[in-house]
Design a protein around this motif. Sequence first.
Motif, mmCIF file in Angstrom:
data_model
loop_
_atom_site.group_PDB
_atom_site.id
_atom_site.type_symbol
_atom_site.label_atom_id
_atom_site.label_comp_id
_atom_site.label_asym_id
_atom_site.label_seq_id
_atom_site.Cartn_x
_atom_site.Cartn_y
_atom_site.Cartn_z
ATOM 1 N N LEU A 81 42.162 55.058 48.126
ATOM 2 C CA LEU A 81 42.641 55.412 46.169
ATOM 3 C C LEU A 81 43.743 55.036 46.507
ATOM 4 O O LEU A 81 44.014 54.471 44.491
ATOM 5 N N VAL A 82 44.799 55.014 47.171
ATOM 6 C CA VAL A 82 45.895 54.759 47.033
ATOM 7 C C VAL A 82 45.660 53.329 46.864
ATOM 8 O O VAL A 82 46.431 52.128 45.766
ATOM 9 N N THR A 83 45.146 52.023 47.506
ATOM 10 C CA THR A 83 45.378 50.702 47.286
ATOM 11 C C THR A 83 44.562 50.167 45.744
ATOM 12 O O THR A 83 45.126 49.276 45.906
ATOM 13 N N ALA A 84 43.709 51.440 45.687
ATOM 14 C CA ALA A 84 42.877 50.722 44.365
ATOM 15 C C ALA A 84 43.610 50.943 43.362
ATOM 16 O O ALA A 84 43.997 49.917 42.473
ATOM 17 N N ARG A 85 44.227 51.802 43.286
ATOM 18 C CA ARG A 85 45.562 52.323 42.292
ATOM 19 C C ARG A 85 46.382 50.943 42.211
ATOM 20 O O ARG A 85 47.092 50.558 41.349
ATOM 21 N N ALA A 86 46.919 50.966 43.077
ATOM 22 C CA ALA A 86 48.172 50.483 43.330
ATOM 23 C C ALA A 86 47.382 48.637 42.995
ATOM 24 O O ALA A 86 47.981 48.242 41.969
ATOM 25 N N MET A 87 46.518 48.436 43.543
ATOM 26 C CA MET A 87 46.613 47.134 42.806
ATOM 27 C C MET A 87 45.248 47.037 41.853
ATOM 28 O O MET A 87 46.599 45.994 40.536
ATOM 29 N N GLY A 88 45.227 47.744 40.793
ATOM 30 C CA GLY A 88 44.827 47.822 39.693
ATOM 31 C C GLY A 88 46.047 47.606 38.549
ATOM 32 O O GLY A 88 46.104 47.276 38.101
ATOM 33 N N GLU A 89 47.253 48.452 39.023
ATOM 34 C CA GLU A 89 48.144 48.591 38.097
ATOM 35 C C GLU A 89 48.945 47.385 38.051
ATOM 36 O O GLU A 89 49.365 46.833 37.446
ATOM 37 N N ALA A 90 48.858 46.772 39.480
ATOM 38 C CA ALA A 90 49.478 44.922 39.843
ATOM 39 C C ALA A 90 49.003 44.028 39.068
ATOM 40 O O ALA A 90 49.807 43.340 38.704
ATOM 41 N N LEU A 91 47.384 44.016 39.284
ATOM 42 C CA LEU A 91 47.103 43.063 38.606
ATOM 43 C C LEU A 91 46.512 43.512 37.021
ATOM 44 O O LEU A 91 46.363 42.561 36.141
ATOM 45 N N SER A 92 46.838 44.511 36.423
ATOM 46 C CA SER A 92 46.622 44.902 35.474
ATOM 47 C C SER A 92 45.071 45.066 34.903
ATOM 48 O O SER A 92 44.520 44.346 34.179
ATOM 49 N N VAL A 93 43.857 45.575 36.383
ATOM 50 C CA VAL A 93 42.748 45.062 35.833
ATOM 51 C C VAL A 93 42.333 46.924 35.608
ATOM 52 O O VAL A 93 42.921 47.601 36.229
ATOM 53 N N PRO A 94 41.057 47.417 34.818
ATOM 54 C CA PRO A 94 40.487 48.762 35.309
ATOM 55 C C PRO A 94 40.550 48.804 36.108
ATOM 56 O O PRO A 94 39.852 48.421 38.080
#
Length: 226
Positions: A81-94
Amino acid sequence: MLVLAFDTATAAITVALYEWTPGEGAVPRGSAEAVDRRRHTELLTPSVASVMAEAGAAPEDLSAIAVGVGPGPYTGLRVGLVTARAMGEALSVPVHGVRTLDVIAWATGRDEPFAVATDARRKEVYWARYHSYRTRATEPAVGPPSDVLDGAPRGLPVVGEGAALYSETLGDGDHEPLLPTAGALAELTVARLAGLKGPDLLPPEPLYLRRPDAKEPGPRKKVTPA
């Protein structure tokens, strides 16, 4: 649409990259699977990098990220979950969350009623019952294996690692798939994003069902001078 999916809510560290096009549907572009209850942190990021490289894709190519939200043990679950949220925020994807039990159910392809049970430790299982692989009949729960079949139709099949661990209670037979796969997670997510019927997509928030084993230390005891 390019969807990166991964799940760390069980002993499996599973990653997959799927592409969806109107003419072809969901097409796998790469995957990585490992089973290790203690190395989620070490294995997840290299697995994501390997899958992206295998597909010849860059992070900027992603349209969405899908992540298993459990239920599962605290430590492994939070890694994904932490990895997914960090990647989503960095890439601006849902970032879309999916219940891990729903992922296992989806992988069965079963159109008849069944249940899914995963290992919750402490001689308990996480479980839910399903009308079919697309439709869940009960909310996820945690408890002793006997709860899974309490009040259920006689002979209800049970799949998942929990079913295999407690076959004396949940019945012998085919318990596959034992663990979730990111391929099923990606397929489920793509189907829902394409407007097809299936389990709900959720925010990327953990579904623990019970408190973590780790506890915050209490205040230090006062030492009385001798």
